[in-house]
Design an enzyme around this catalytic site. Structure first.
Site, short mmCIF file in Angstrom:
data_model
loop_
_atom_site.label_atom_id
_atom_site.label_comp_id
_atom_site.label_asym_id
_atom_site.label_seq_id
_atom_site.Cartn_x
_atom_site.Cartn_y
_atom_site.Cartn_z
CG HIS A 1 -6.93 -13.29 -4.21
ND1 HIS A 1 -6.38 -13.88 -3.62
CD2 HIS A 1 -6.67 -13.34 -5.49
CE1 HIS A 1 -5.86 -14.51 -4.40
NE2 HIS A 1 -5.96 -14.84 -5.25
CD GLU A 2 -8.05 -11.70 -8.35
OE1 GLU A 2 -6.75 -11.45 -9.01
OE2 GLU A 2 -7.76 -12.74 -8.62
CG HIS B 1 -2.65 -11.73 -7.97
ND1 HIS B 1 -1.99 -11.92 -7.36
CD2 HIS B 1 -3.37 -11.80 -7.92
CE1 HIS B 1 -1.91 -12.91 -6.72
NE2 HIS B 1 -3.47 -13.30 -6.97
#
Length: 376
Positions: A24-25, A28
């Site tokens: 997920h990170e 980003h």
């Protein structure tokens, strides 16, 4: 009933959550890099750093002691939830150009969206890999057997009937049937069938049953009392596998959205909500069933993580996207005071939900029953 060693809950939880937080990170982070934004910190976990390093771009990579999430803090962010630093405009011009707040709104929105989107892509990749290894199971939506006294029996469905539609939704595979019925709380459903070349429509009310799995967990679902014919497994190539993985992911996204809608409208009790402790419990249980079951569970949690992060709460990615949408429409950011109050509200909501799901999770471990027996 299968017993799970207590240590396995923690190990399996870290195996499940660690990669998903990273994925997920990293979504980003990598899109931020593509957009020319400098990342100051990439953290798996919160709180004090256990270990880490700083790369040649000046990004600190670290692992925190509280393994309940993670964050990427870009240049110009004040904190881990990407609230803008009031001093970002005073940065030197070269640094300011690579800060998050200095980017056009479409870039900021893309960076925010990349996290949940990467979770969905990760799930698609897992399901596609399963399809490549095991093949794609195709089970036509044809009734192979009917349970006596069931809703299907009372509605006079017959073996060999083909389920074409449920509540207007086309049914292509038998597994679409329980997905359309199981989590709809036993409400009447309209079923379109094909029998002997003719099409018929009838209405039946599914029966809610409580099932206990091999670990002693109880769950309610609605059934109509039919069984499928034997599935057919087909070997597929990469393109077909990706198509199957995408379809499977989309089906689980729709199911998650339906269940969340039931919580919001009060049709489903908040007692059914689970949090990190329940994920840890289920991770341990899946680990005892084998590597394939655990990997499938990782894909399922990845979908939920992506979906939840898209909710329009200011603490979550969905809340940031809401502010970016406001800015895109009004051609100016939302007032800072409004953003501050929105983040406080979002924080209060998230904390409240965490307390509720933790209470429920402890109940799933049997804590409240044991306390009640001691008091009684």
């Amino acid at each position: 009933m299968l017993d799970v060693p207590p240590w396995l809950y923690l190990i399996a939880f870290l195996i499940v959550l660690g990669p998903l937080v990273f994925v997920h990170e990293y979504g980003h982070y990598i899109v931020g890099r593509w957009c020319g934004v400098k990342a100051d910190t990439f953290s798996i976990g919160f709180g004090r750093r256990i270990f880490g390093w700083t790369d040649r771009r000046g990004t600190e990579w670290k692992v925190g002691w509280l393994p309940l999430g993670g964050y990427v803090q870009f240049a110009g962010d004040r904190d881990a939830v990407s609230q803008p630093d009031a001093e970002w405009q005073s940065l030197p011009e070269a640094e300011r150009a690579h800060s998050f707040p200095a980017q056009p709104v479409w870039k900021r929105a893309l960076i925010v969206l990349a996290g949940p989107l990467t979770n969905f892509l990760f799930a698609i990749a897992i399901f596609a890999a399963f399809a490549m290894v095991y093949g794609v199971a195709t089970t036509p939506p044809v009734i192979g057997a009917i349970e006596a006294g069931s809703a299907a029996d009372k509605a006079q469905l017959e073996v060999g009937d083909r389920i074409a539609r449920i509540n207007g939704r086309a049914i292509e595979d038998f597994m679409d049937i329980p997905m359309a019925v199981a989590f709809d709380l036993g409400r009447p459903v309209e079923i379109g069938i094909e029998r002997g070349g003719e099409q018929r429509t009838l209405t039946l009310r599914p029966r809610i049953v409580t099932e206990t799995d091999r670990f002693g967990n109880k769950a309610e679902r609605a059934i109509i009392g039919i069984r499928p014919v034997a599935p057919v497994y087909t070997t597929v190539g990469p393109v077909e596998a990706l198509t199957a993985g995408t379809a499977q992911t989309w089906g689980l996204v729709r199911m998650t959205g339906k269940i969340l809608g039931q919580f919001v409208t009060g049709q489903r009790s908040v007692k059914d909500m689970g949090g990190p402790l329940r994920i840890a419990k289920q991770s341990g249980e899946m680990a005892t069933l084998g590597v394939a079951s655990l990997i499938f569970f990782i894909a399922f949690v990845s979908i939920n993580l992506g979906f939840i992060n898209l909710l329009p709460l200011p603490m979550l990615d969905g809340g940031h996207l809401l502010f970016h949408a406001y800015e895109a429409v009004r051609r100016r950011p939302a007032p800072l005071q409004a953003q501050e109050w929105a983040f406080r509200f979002g924080f209060a909501v998230v904390v409240t939900l965490m307390l509720v799901v933790t209470f429920n999770d402890l109940g799933s471990f049997g804590l409240w029953d044991r306390i009640a027996r001691l008091i009684g």
